[in-house]
Scaffold this motif. Structure first.
Motif, short mmCIF file in Angstrom:
data_model
loop_
_atom_site.label_atom_id
_atom_site.label_comp_id
_atom_site.label_asym_id
_atom_site.label_seq_id
_atom_site.Cartn_x
_atom_site.Cartn_y
_atom_site.Cartn_z
N PHE A 118 0.77 -1.03 0.03
CA PHE A 118 -0.05 0.06 -0.02
C PHE A 118 0.93 1.15 0.06
O PHE A 118 0.52 2.18 -0.54
CB PHE A 118 -1.01 0.02 1.16
CG PHE A 118 -2.17 -0.82 0.82
CD1 PHE A 118 -3.11 -0.23 0.29
CD2 PHE A 118 -2.20 -2.08 1.43
CE1 PHE A 118 -4.33 -0.87 -0.05
CE2 PHE A 118 -3.41 -2.89 0.93
CZ PHE A 118 -4.52 -2.11 0.38
N HIS A 119 1.98 1.24 0.63
CA HIS A 119 2.92 2.44 0.85
C HIS A 119 3.31 2.56 -0.66
O HIS A 119 3.72 3.79 -0.96
CB HIS A 119 4.01 2.04 1.46
CG HIS A 119 3.69 2.15 3.30
ND1 HIS A 119 3.31 3.25 3.82
CD2 HIS A 119 3.09 1.25 3.90
CE1 HIS A 119 2.84 2.91 5.13
NE2 HIS A 119 2.77 1.65 5.20
N ARG A 120 3.64 1.53 -1.35
CA ARG A 120 4.15 1.73 -2.80
C ARG A 120 2.94 2.00 -3.83
O ARG A 120 3.23 1.93 -5.01
CB ARG A 120 5.16 0.50 -3.07
CG ARG A 120 6.38 0.27 -2.32
CD ARG A 120 7.23 -0.69 -2.75
NE ARG A 120 6.76 -1.72 -2.87
CZ ARG A 120 6.87 -3.08 -2.17
NH1 ARG A 120 7.68 -2.70 -1.01
NH2 ARG A 120 6.43 -4.06 -2.40
N ARG A 121 1.80 2.07 -3.24
CA ARG A 121 0.55 2.17 -4.29
C ARG A 121 0.54 1.23 -5.28
O ARG A 121 0.18 1.45 -6.46
CB ARG A 121 0.48 3.60 -4.87
CG ARG A 121 0.47 4.60 -3.58
CD ARG A 121 -0.03 5.87 -4.39
NE ARG A 121 -1.10 6.05 -5.29
CZ ARG A 121 -2.29 6.16 -5.23
NH1 ARG A 121 -2.69 6.24 -3.65
NH2 ARG A 121 -3.00 6.38 -5.84
N GLU A 122 0.75 -0.14 -4.98
CA GLU A 122 0.82 -1.40 -5.58
C GLU A 122 -0.57 -2.34 -5.59
O GLU A 122 -0.45 -3.30 -6.07
CB GLU A 122 2.02 -2.12 -5.61
CG GLU A 122 3.29 -1.36 -5.92
CD GLU A 122 4.51 -2.40 -5.84
OE1 GLU A 122 4.33 -3.49 -6.09
OE2 GLU A 122 5.44 -1.72 -5.66
N VAL A 123 -1.44 -1.92 -4.66
CA VAL A 123 -2.70 -2.44 -4.30
C VAL A 123 -3.83 -1.66 -4.81
O VAL A 123 -4.11 -0.57 -4.39
CB VAL A 123 -2.32 -2.96 -2.79
CG1 VAL A 123 -4.08 -3.43 -2.54
CG2 VAL A 123 -1.39 -3.77 -2.45
N GLU A 124 -4.84 -2.33 -5.22
CA GLU A 124 -6.37 -1.71 -5.40
C GLU A 124 -7.13 -2.46 -4.64
O GLU A 124 -7.02 -3.69 -4.28
CB GLU A 124 -6.79 -1.73 -7.06
CG GLU A 124 -6.74 -3.38 -7.36
CD GLU A 124 -7.33 -3.15 -8.88
OE1 GLU A 124 -7.48 -2.22 -9.29
OE2 GLU A 124 -7.65 -4.28 -9.40
N LEU A 125 -7.82 -1.73 -3.82
CA LEU A 125 -9.14 -2.31 -2.94
C LEU A 125 -10.30 -2.55 -3.77
O LEU A 125 -10.71 -1.34 -4.56
CB LEU A 125 -9.11 -1.40 -1.60
CG LEU A 125 -8.41 -1.79 -0.68
CD1 LEU A 125 -8.92 -0.58 0.60
CD2 LEU A 125 -8.38 -3.15 -0.04
N VAL A 126 -10.88 -3.63 -3.90
CA VAL A 126 -12.10 -3.91 -4.50
C VAL A 126 -13.12 -4.23 -3.35
O VAL A 126 -13.14 -5.40 -2.87
CB VAL A 126 -11.91 -4.87 -5.52
CG1 VAL A 126 -13.30 -5.12 -6.44
CG2 VAL A 126 -10.86 -4.66 -6.55
N MET A 127 -13.82 -3.33 -3.04
CA MET A 127 -14.89 -3.57 -1.91
C MET A 127 -16.10 -3.95 -2.31
O MET A 127 -16.87 -3.00 -3.17
CB MET A 127 -14.80 -2.31 -1.12
CG MET A 127 -13.45 -1.48 -0.81
SD MET A 127 -12.62 -2.91 0.55
CE MET A 127 -13.30 -2.29 1.79
N ILE A 128 -16.92 -5.21 -1.92
CA ILE A 128 -17.97 -5.36 -2.60
C ILE A 128 -19.08 -5.53 -1.32
O ILE A 128 -18.95 -6.49 -0.53
CB ILE A 128 -17.93 -7.01 -3.25
CG1 ILE A 128 -16.72 -6.90 -4.20
CG2 ILE A 128 -19.41 -7.56 -3.71
CD1 ILE A 128 -17.09 -6.06 -5.48
N ASP A 129 -20.04 -4.80 -1.49
CA ASP A 129 -20.97 -4.61 -0.48
C ASP A 129 -22.32 -5.67 -1.13
O ASP A 129 -22.80 -5.05 -1.86
CB ASP A 129 -21.27 -3.26 -0.24
CG ASP A 129 -22.43 -3.23 0.92
OD1 ASP A 129 -23.09 -3.75 1.13
OD2 ASP A 129 -22.46 -1.75 1.40
N SER A 130 -22.48 -6.49 -0.58
CA SER A 130 -23.56 -7.53 -0.46
C SER A 130 -24.93 -7.04 0.03
O SER A 130 -25.56 -7.73 0.79
CB SER A 130 -23.40 -8.68 -0.41
OG SER A 130 -22.24 -9.30 -0.91
#
Length: 102
Positions: free
Chosen positions: A38-50
């Motif tokens: 995350f510090h290197r901005r190499e992650v995307e968060l995909v948040m799925i609200d059901s």
């Protein structure tokens, strides 16, 4: 769908299934932001609200991750299984590597 990733291309997508998790979401986001990717901005968060009855979206919008990290939030109209939520998250992800969190 609220897609805040812009044109970012991350290495890893973290697909998170949300249901009745608003009370735990701040702690989760605080902890995940400590990860080096995350510090290197190499992650995307995909948040799925059901179709959760709690306000995960409100918690997410008030957290610093919302304005500082590549993130996409999607909410379904009906309750779905965790597998269905993960499959929707996979279809929304752009990264070549995936991990799922329930």
């Amino acid at each position: 769908v609220d897609d805040r990733r812009g044109d970012s291309r991350c290495r890893v997508a973290v697909v998170v299934s949300l249901y009745n998790a608003a009370d735990k979401l701040n702690l989760f986001l605080d902890e995940i932001l400590k990860q080096s990717l995350f510090h290197r901005r190499e992650v995307e968060l995909v948040m799925i609200d059901s179709a959760s009855p709690s306000d995960e979206y409100g918690v997410l919008r008030s957290h610093p991750v919302y304005s500082t990290q590549p993130i996409v939030y999607a909410r379904s109209h009906r309750r779905e299984t965790i597998q269905m939520a993960w499959n929707r998250g996979v279809s929304l992800s752009r990264a070549p590597y995936l991990t799922m969190l329930g």
